[in-house]
Design a protein around this motif. Sequence first.
Motif, mmCIF file in Angstrom:
data_model
loop_
_atom_site.group_PDB
_atom_site.id
_atom_site.type_symbol
_atom_site.label_atom_id
_atom_site.label_comp_id
_atom_site.label_asym_id
_atom_site.label_seq_id
_atom_site.Cartn_x
_atom_site.Cartn_y
_atom_site.Cartn_z
ATOM 1 N N GLU A 92 0.820 -1.364 0.013
ATOM 2 C CA GLU A 92 0.030 -0.084 -0.039
ATOM 3 C C GLU A 92 0.871 1.235 -0.180
ATOM 4 O OE1 GLU A 92 -3.927 0.165 0.341
ATOM 5 O OE2 GLU A 92 -3.021 -1.523 -0.802
ATOM 6 N N ASP A 93 1.999 1.223 0.611
ATOM 7 C CA ASP A 93 2.956 2.285 0.578
ATOM 8 C C ASP A 93 4.328 2.119 0.912
ATOM 9 O OD1 ASP A 93 3.459 5.158 1.187
ATOM 10 O OD2 ASP A 93 2.114 5.176 3.099
ATOM 11 N N LEU A 98 9.462 7.328 4.530
ATOM 12 C CA LEU A 98 10.037 8.412 3.927
ATOM 13 C C LEU A 98 9.302 9.846 3.951
ATOM 14 C CD1 LEU A 98 12.016 6.465 1.194
ATOM 15 C CD2 LEU A 98 12.691 6.611 3.446
ATOM 16 N N HIS A 99 8.008 9.521 4.056
ATOM 17 C CA HIS A 99 7.153 10.703 3.709
ATOM 18 C C HIS A 99 6.737 11.198 4.981
ATOM 19 C CE1 HIS A 99 3.537 8.461 4.195
ATOM 20 N NE2 HIS A 99 3.903 7.729 3.017
ATOM 21 N N TRP A 100 6.045 12.327 5.079
ATOM 22 C CA TRP A 100 5.317 12.908 6.310
ATOM 23 C C TRP A 100 3.935 12.830 6.214
ATOM 24 C CZ3 TRP A 100 2.221 16.653 4.493
ATOM 25 C CH2 TRP A 100 2.750 17.428 2.960
ATOM 26 N N GLY A 101 3.243 11.945 5.418
ATOM 27 C CA GLY A 101 1.807 11.467 5.238
ATOM 28 C C GLY A 101 1.217 11.517 4.027
ATOM 29 N N LEU A 102 1.931 12.563 3.218
ATOM 30 C CA LEU A 102 1.451 12.841 1.761
ATOM 31 C C LEU A 102 2.599 12.450 0.931
ATOM 32 C CD1 LEU A 102 -0.420 16.110 2.164
ATOM 33 C CD2 LEU A 102 -1.467 13.744 2.287
ATOM 34 N N ASP A 103 2.380 11.254 0.004
ATOM 35 C CA ASP A 103 3.486 11.095 -0.743
ATOM 36 C C ASP A 103 3.169 11.939 -2.299
ATOM 37 O OD1 ASP A 103 5.300 9.911 -2.485
ATOM 38 O OD2 ASP A 103 4.924 7.726 -1.726
ATOM 39 N N LEU A 104 4.003 12.894 -2.061
ATOM 40 C CA LEU A 104 3.808 13.830 -3.361
ATOM 41 C C LEU A 104 4.114 13.186 -4.819
ATOM 42 C CD1 LEU A 104 5.098 17.073 -1.742
ATOM 43 C CD2 LEU A 104 2.852 16.322 -2.056
ATOM 44 N N THR A 121 -1.612 7.267 0.966
ATOM 45 C CA THR A 121 -0.787 6.743 2.099
ATOM 46 C C THR A 121 -1.433 6.103 2.909
ATOM 47 O OG1 THR A 121 -0.595 8.520 3.090
ATOM 48 C CG2 THR A 121 0.958 8.547 1.471
ATOM 49 N N ILE A 122 -0.604 4.964 3.791
ATOM 50 C CA ILE A 122 -1.218 4.488 4.901
ATOM 51 C C ILE A 122 -1.870 5.428 5.816
ATOM 52 C CG2 ILE A 122 -0.677 3.096 6.794
ATOM 53 C CD1 ILE A 122 0.966 1.262 4.836
ATOM 54 N N ARG A 238 13.802 0.610 4.402
ATOM 55 C CA ARG A 238 12.352 1.406 4.220
ATOM 56 C C ARG A 238 11.421 0.669 5.307
ATOM 57 N NH1 ARG A 238 10.528 1.380 -1.672
ATOM 58 N NH2 ARG A 238 12.044 -0.450 -1.738
ATOM 59 N N ALA A 239 11.946 -0.199 6.198
ATOM 60 C CA ALA A 239 11.001 -0.722 7.220
ATOM 61 C C ALA A 239 11.441 -0.478 8.732
ATOM 62 C CB ALA A 239 10.830 -2.471 7.140
ATOM 63 N N ALA A 240 12.574 0.411 8.830
ATOM 64 C CA ALA A 240 13.020 0.730 9.848
ATOM 65 C C ALA A 240 12.363 1.539 10.980
ATOM 66 C CB ALA A 240 14.531 1.542 9.816
ATOM 67 N N CYS A 241 11.397 2.389 10.466
ATOM 68 C CA CYS A 241 10.833 3.485 11.358
ATOM 69 C C CYS A 241 9.598 2.443 12.080
ATOM 70 C CB CYS A 241 9.931 4.274 10.232
ATOM 71 S SG CYS A 241 8.700 3.750 9.199
ATOM 72 N N PHE A 242 9.200 1.230 11.513
ATOM 73 C CA PHE A 242 8.186 0.702 12.423
ATOM 74 C C PHE A 242 8.434 -0.543 13.063
ATOM 75 C CE2 PHE A 242 7.466 -0.521 7.763
ATOM 76 C CZ PHE A 242 7.517 -1.783 7.837
ATOM 77 N N GLU A 243 9.861 -1.051 12.660
ATOM 78 C CA GLU A 243 10.438 -2.133 13.159
ATOM 79 C C GLU A 243 11.616 -1.895 14.221
ATOM 80 O OE1 GLU A 243 11.933 -4.703 9.968
ATOM 81 O OE2 GLU A 243 10.095 -5.652 9.959
ATOM 82 N N SER A 244 11.915 -0.499 14.433
ATOM 83 C CA SER A 244 12.963 -0.147 15.636
ATOM 84 C C SER A 244 12.367 -0.187 16.984
ATOM 85 C CB SER A 244 13.300 1.114 15.254
ATOM 86 O OG SER A 244 12.487 2.176 15.074
#
Length: 244
Positions: A92-93, A98-104, A121-122, A238-244
Amino acid sequence: MARARKAKSKPKSRAKAKKPFRPVRWLMWWGVRVFSVVFLIAVLGVLLWSVVNPPTTFYMMQESRRLGGVDHEWVPLEEIAPVMARSAVAAEDANFCLHWGLDLDAIRTAIEAGGSRGASTISQQVVKNVYLWHGRSWLRKAMEAGLTPLMEAIWSKRRILEVYLNVAEFDEGIFGVEAAARHYFGVGPEALTATQAARLAAVLPNPKGRSASRPSNFVRNRSAQIRDGAATIRADGRAACFES
């Protein structure tokens, strides 16, 4: 006897001049007040669900009334197989971290494609599911665009993904990965394999038209792509932000 001096009468105070009514200034004044109240309510709502698990959503309530009930049970991210989280992001995303909510970049690509592909985005999907309603309207999209950066500023990426996996619809009346894992495969979300997780992620855009347990050729092919994508985002960070 000295003549009594006539007391000078005090001049009557003039009534204050009535200020002219300025409709533009009046509208601006009330507009600022209304905006401030709405913004405060939005902040409080985002703060609340950052620590409290949403018990349901507007869409869940609609489906519950229509179907006579839904299957939904909250489960913390720690009790969900990590490959399920990676699969959802890959499907899905992929740039979720890498983004702040909106993937420009995704929005630009969607516009160039003539709107034939989605760009949500998610984070946007969580805002839509938790705070707003389903449907295509400029008002909802505008509210979604305003609330998404606010949620990103307050919630962690891990919290956003946790809520997403718990409120997403995986089949008619089946909400959240806990109910979906048992519904399709008869296992808990912590026991999902890479293939099962990829199949669950593959039904997310069209849960009423796709099946994870009886996959069509499209779902099989899509699942294989998601499985590879999940491995890729784990390898490249790219999975670091939710697996750390």
